[in-house]
Design a protein around this motif. Structure first.
Motif, PDB file in Angstrom:
ATOM      1  N   ARG A   1       0.713  -1.118   0.127  1.00 21.21           N
ATOM      2  CA  ARG A   1       0.270   0.176  -0.036  1.00 21.21           C
ATOM      3  C   ARG A   1       0.703   1.308   0.216  1.00 21.21           C
ATOM      4  O   ARG A   1       0.460   2.214   0.537  1.00 21.21           O
ATOM      5  N   ASP A   2       1.954   1.071  -0.706  1.00 23.10           N
ATOM      6  CA  ASP A   2       2.844   2.333  -0.794  1.00 23.10           C
ATOM      7  C   ASP A   2       2.440   2.990  -2.199  1.00 23.10           C
ATOM      8  O   ASP A   2       2.871   2.659  -3.229  1.00 23.10           O
ATOM      9  N   ASP A   3       1.883   4.330  -1.676  1.00 22.86           N
ATOM     10  CA  ASP A   3       1.376   5.174  -2.815  1.00 22.86           C
ATOM     11  C   ASP A   3       2.293   5.469  -3.938  1.00 22.86           C
ATOM     12  O   ASP A   3       2.275   5.199  -5.400  1.00 22.86           O
ATOM     13  N   GLY A   4       3.601   5.652  -3.516  1.00 27.59           N
ATOM     14  CA  GLY A   4       4.743   6.166  -4.438  1.00 27.59           C
ATOM     15  C   GLY A   4       5.252   5.176  -5.022  1.00 27.59           C
ATOM     16  O   GLY A   4       5.312   5.220  -6.610  1.00 27.59           O
ATOM     17  N   ALA A   5       5.484   3.753  -4.506  1.00 26.91           N
ATOM     18  CA  ALA A   5       5.733   2.667  -5.300  1.00 26.91           C
ATOM     19  C   ALA A   5       4.812   2.569  -6.456  1.00 26.91           C
ATOM     20  O   ALA A   5       5.183   1.930  -7.585  1.00 26.91           O
ATOM     21  N   TYR A   6       3.343   2.510  -6.122  1.00 25.96           N
ATOM     22  CA  TYR A   6       2.432   2.085  -6.860  1.00 25.96           C
ATOM     23  C   TYR A   6       2.450   2.911  -7.966  1.00 25.96           C
ATOM     24  O   TYR A   6       2.177   2.526  -9.086  1.00 25.96           O
ATOM     25  N   LEU A   7       2.452   4.175  -8.050  1.00 20.28           N
ATOM     26  CA  LEU A   7       2.734   5.149  -8.875  1.00 20.28           C
ATOM     27  C   LEU A   7       3.664   4.994 -10.065  1.00 20.28           C
ATOM     28  O   LEU A   7       3.569   5.160 -11.253  1.00 20.28           O
ATOM     29  N   ILE A   8       4.859   4.528  -9.231  1.00 19.57           N
ATOM     30  CA  ILE A   8       6.124   4.474 -10.166  1.00 19.57           C
ATOM     31  C   ILE A   8       5.784   3.234 -11.091  1.00 19.57           C
ATOM     32  O   ILE A   8       6.220   2.970 -12.162  1.00 19.57           O
ATOM     33  N   ALA A   9       5.132   2.063 -10.528  1.00 20.98           N
ATOM     34  CA  ALA A   9       4.888   0.926 -11.305  1.00 20.98           C
ATOM     35  C   ALA A   9       4.087   0.899 -12.441  1.00 20.98           C
ATOM     36  O   ALA A   9       4.120   0.544 -13.520  1.00 20.98           O
ATOM     37  N   ARG A  10       2.955   2.140 -12.357  1.00 17.20           N
ATOM     38  CA  ARG A  10       1.932   2.345 -13.211  1.00 17.20           C
ATOM     39  C   ARG A  10       2.813   3.306 -14.444  1.00 17.20           C
ATOM     40  O   ARG A  10       2.442   3.007 -15.486  1.00 17.20           O
ATOM     41  N   ALA A  11       3.556   4.042 -13.786  1.00 15.97           N
ATOM     42  CA  ALA A  11       4.367   4.752 -14.945  1.00 15.97           C
ATOM     43  C   ALA A  11       5.461   3.901 -15.830  1.00 15.97           C
ATOM     44  O   ALA A  11       5.333   4.066 -16.853  1.00 15.97           O
TER      45      ALA A  11
ATOM     46  N   THR B   1       8.315  18.706 -16.122  1.00 17.48           N
ATOM     47  CA  THR B   1       8.859  17.629 -15.191  1.00 17.48           C
ATOM     48  C   THR B   1       7.970  17.272 -14.334  1.00 17.48           C
ATOM     49  O   THR B   1       7.466  18.114 -13.345  1.00 17.48           O
ATOM     50  N   TRP B   2       7.845  16.120 -13.980  1.00 19.31           N
ATOM     51  CA  TRP B   2       6.895  15.516 -12.864  1.00 19.31           C
ATOM     52  C   TRP B   2       7.813  14.499 -11.856  1.00 19.31           C
ATOM     53  O   TRP B   2       8.677  13.912 -12.588  1.00 19.31           O
ATOM     54  N   GLN B   3       7.714  14.985 -10.706  1.00 17.51           N
ATOM     55  CA  GLN B   3       8.712  14.025  -9.785  1.00 17.51           C
ATOM     56  C   GLN B   3       7.566  13.162  -9.321  1.00 17.51           C
ATOM     57  O   GLN B   3       6.494  13.506  -8.637  1.00 17.51           O
ATOM     58  N   LEU B   4       7.959  11.710  -9.210  1.00 17.43           N
ATOM     59  CA  LEU B   4       7.063  10.833  -8.545  1.00 17.43           C
ATOM     60  C   LEU B   4       7.928  10.268  -7.213  1.00 17.43           C
ATOM     61  O   LEU B   4       9.191   9.630  -7.351  1.00 17.43           O
TER      62      LEU B   4
ATOM     63  N   ALA C   1       3.671  10.437  -0.486  1.00 22.99           N
ATOM     64  CA  ALA C   1       3.818  10.079  -2.015  1.00 22.99           C
ATOM     65  C   ALA C   1       3.148  10.902  -2.695  1.00 22.99           C
ATOM     66  O   ALA C   1       1.810  11.421  -2.258  1.00 22.99           O
ATOM     67  N   SER C   2       3.670  11.490  -4.046  1.00 21.64           N
ATOM     68  CA  SER C   2       2.964  12.325  -4.603  1.00 21.64           C
ATOM     69  C   SER C   2       3.637  12.599  -6.003  1.00 21.64           C
ATOM     70  O   SER C   2       4.626  12.001  -6.247  1.00 21.64           O
ATOM     71  N   ILE C   3       2.615  13.085  -7.056  1.00 24.65           N
ATOM     72  CA  ILE C   3       3.311  13.557  -8.239  1.00 24.65           C
ATOM     73  C   ILE C   3       3.472  15.067  -8.034  1.00 24.65           C
ATOM     74  O   ILE C   3       2.248  15.885  -7.772  1.00 24.65           O
ATOM     75  N   VAL C   4       4.468  15.592  -8.510  1.00 20.92           N
ATOM     76  CA  VAL C   4       4.644  17.330  -8.278  1.00 20.92           C
ATOM     77  C   VAL C   4       5.288  17.582  -9.774  1.00 20.92           C
ATOM     78  O   VAL C   4       6.089  17.082 -10.351  1.00 20.92           O
TER      79      VAL C   4
ATOM     80  N   ARG D   1      13.318   4.418  -4.806  1.00 21.10           N
ATOM     81  CA  ARG D   1      11.964   4.428  -5.064  1.00 21.10           C
ATOM     82  C   ARG D   1      11.636   5.802  -5.430  1.00 21.10           C
ATOM     83  O   ARG D   1      10.521   6.415  -4.963  1.00 21.10           O
ATOM     84  N   SER D   2      12.080   6.378  -6.312  1.00 20.00           N
ATOM     85  CA  SER D   2      11.676   7.902  -6.716  1.00 20.00           C
ATOM     86  C   SER D   2      11.679   7.858  -8.278  1.00 20.00           C
ATOM     87  O   SER D   2      12.660   7.053  -9.039  1.00 20.00           O
ATOM     88  N   ALA D   3      11.095   8.730  -8.864  1.00 17.19           N
ATOM     89  CA  ALA D   3      11.061   8.741 -10.560  1.00 17.19           C
ATOM     90  C   ALA D   3      10.780  10.053 -10.867  1.00 17.19           C
ATOM     91  O   ALA D   3      10.082  11.142 -10.143  1.00 17.19           O
TER      92      ALA D   3
END
Length: 503
Positions: A358-368, A486-489, A498-501, A472-474
């Protein structure tokens, strides 16, 4: 198929109603999000032994969901994909009921595959051991028909799912009728379910043989003649997927989900990079589906583990499975293998969100990562809402895969759509759908062992994803589509952070 993110969903489990309710979602809160929708079995009936994958009548919409007119209306708004369950039908079907009542006198005698139809001279122990099985036990069910005849039916999955003889005239007519009905309703693509098991041959594995490929070629040709694209669904050794991809319109990239988890768990890009350089481009990319997370898809070939190794060493594959169990607090262990009925030996049952703790940041990276690899991305309805394991449903049904088949009502969907992780996922989907570079050239950049660098370029536009797996950053860098962005995950193991900036 549009080069846009697709949705895969059960009709009744996403919105709580029928086809009209699903259309309201896709033209309302989710308007413009998806280029197409794969409707998981909506045929009569949807609540048999295997959640619709054991149809009683494959040419009839379950009355609780609507009718073919509703399918046609949905198809006017979004491309629609539907399943053709190629290998079997329900033992409650009218055809089987007639056969069960009259045996050899039934016009459907020969439609249903029996052991002696494949082994007319009898089967040896060697013959039976050669058969590939996705589940424990032999693929046979002993029955006594109403007229006293005894038969041994071929049942690859469950006793309620009776295999058909796809080479028999009745089998051919049955499948053709399904394709015609789907095409008439505006469906533009079919997913061939369980097609890898459709052909049986004495002394062979009865799975993805040369004869199976020939049947797939024939079936795909008939479907294309009706204006239908063909997606083949097979869990198998990864080289077989590459071979299948050369013969059909689309294949699933079932190696991707465990490889993404491996990359994030072990902090290394090597296996994922190796796959990215050889995987078929005509792939439907997934992280989750109505089934479990495939393990066989990145492991060694069971027929020769030494000469045909997998994408990940066996020890790391075992650790990957244990990490999923740990991240889910042991819930996936309760839903997998001998712990749950209707089990598959090659899958771990768990939502992808729970597999990542349930790590939001890792989840968004996986989807990216999913969205940046070549092919057309497909997002499962539970994954769209970053859904958690449904232990109540698992307990109620005892079916392992139900852990990832939650029933969402409209109110719950509205609430889940407001979660930051879901909002940020929708941002990623819109980027994937709209950026012109995704129609250009793909490349894997040279990088450190812990860094994954995926790039798309087209005249006047480019987009790049760089993932630091150790941290675990992207970062996503976009050029040529509304300026430079530029988006920072950020992906620390904290949902609050966890966020997208966008900068």
């Amino acid at each position: 198929m549009k080069n846009q993110v697709q949705l895969i969903t059960y009709v009744d489990r996403f919105g709580g109603g029928g086809l009209a309710d699903l259309q309201a979602l896709l033209t309302g809160p989710l308007a413009g999000v998806f280029g197409g929708v794969h409707l998981l079995p909506f045929f009569h009936t949807i609540d048999g032994a295997d959640a619709g994958f054991d149809p009683i009548d494959h040419t009839r919409v379950d009355d609780r969901l609507g009718d073919w007119g509703d399918v046609k209306r949905l198809a006017q708004h979004v491309d629609v994909m539907a399943d053709v369950i190629v290998n079997h039908m329900s033992s409650d079907s009218p055809q089987f009921q007639d056969f069960a009542a009259r045996g050899s006198a039934s016009p459907y005698d020969g439609l249903f595959l029996t052991m002696d139809a494949v082994f007319p001279q009898g089967a040896t122990e060697r013959d039976l051991l050669a058969i590939y099985r996705p589940r424990p036990g032999a693929p046979f069910t002993f029955v006594t028909l109403a007229n006293g005849e005894r038969r041994i039916l071929w049942t690859t999955f469950t006793a309620k799912q009776v295999d058909i003889d796809v080479r028999h005239p009745q089998g051919r007519a049955y499948l053709l009728a399904i394709l015609r009905q789907l095409a008439d309703a505006g469906v533009t693509m079919v997913r061939c379910d369980a097609v890898g098991y459709a052909i049986k041959k004495p002394g062979d594995s009865c799975f993805m043989m040369a004869e199976t490929f020939a049947f797939i070629d024939e079936f795909a040709g008939i479907a294309r003649g009706l204006g239908l694209e063909v997606l083949v669904e097979v869990h198998s050794y990864y080289r077989k997927q590459i071979e299948i991809a050369q013969r059909v319109d689309w294949v699933y990239d079932f190696a991707l989900p465990p490889l993404v988890l491996h990359a994030l768990f072990f902090g290394t890009a090597a296996p994922l990079q190796a796959w990215a350089r050889q995987r078929p481009a005509n792939a439907i990319t997934v992280l989750d589906t109505h089934d479990g997370i495939g393990i066989i898809d990145i492991g060694a070939d069971a027929s020769d583990r030494t000469a045909r190794p997998g994408l990940v060493p066996p020890a790391e594959l075992d650790q990957l499975v244990e990490r999923i169990h740990a991240n889910s607090g042991g819930q996936s262990r309760e839903a997998t293998g001998a712990a749950a009925s209707n089990l598959d030996l090659y899958q771990v049952n768990c939502t992808f969100y729970d597999a990542l703790g349930r790590d939001d940041g890792a989840y968004l990276i996986a989807r990216a990562i999913q969205f940046f690899l070549p092919g057309v991305p497909q997002v499962y309805y539970v994954g769209l809402l970053a859904g958690e394991n449904d232990m109540a449903l698992l307990k109620a049904s005892g079916v392992g895969r139900d852990i990832n088949r939650h029933h969402y009502g409209m109110d719950e969907i509205a609430l889940q759509l407001q979660r930051p992780v879901v909002q940020q996922l929708l941002q990623l989907i819109r980027l994937r759908n709209s950026h012109p570079a995704f129609g250009g050239q793909f490349s894997v950049g040279a990088s450190a062992a812990t860094v994954l660098d995926l790039r798309w370029t087209s005249p006047g536009a480019s987009v790049q994803l760089v993932v630091d797996l150790a941290a675990r950053s992207a970062r996503i860098t976009s050029q040529g589509s509304g300026g430079d962005t530029t988006w920072q995950l950020a992906g620390p193991a904290s949902r609050a952070e966890a966020s997208i900036v966008c900068g």
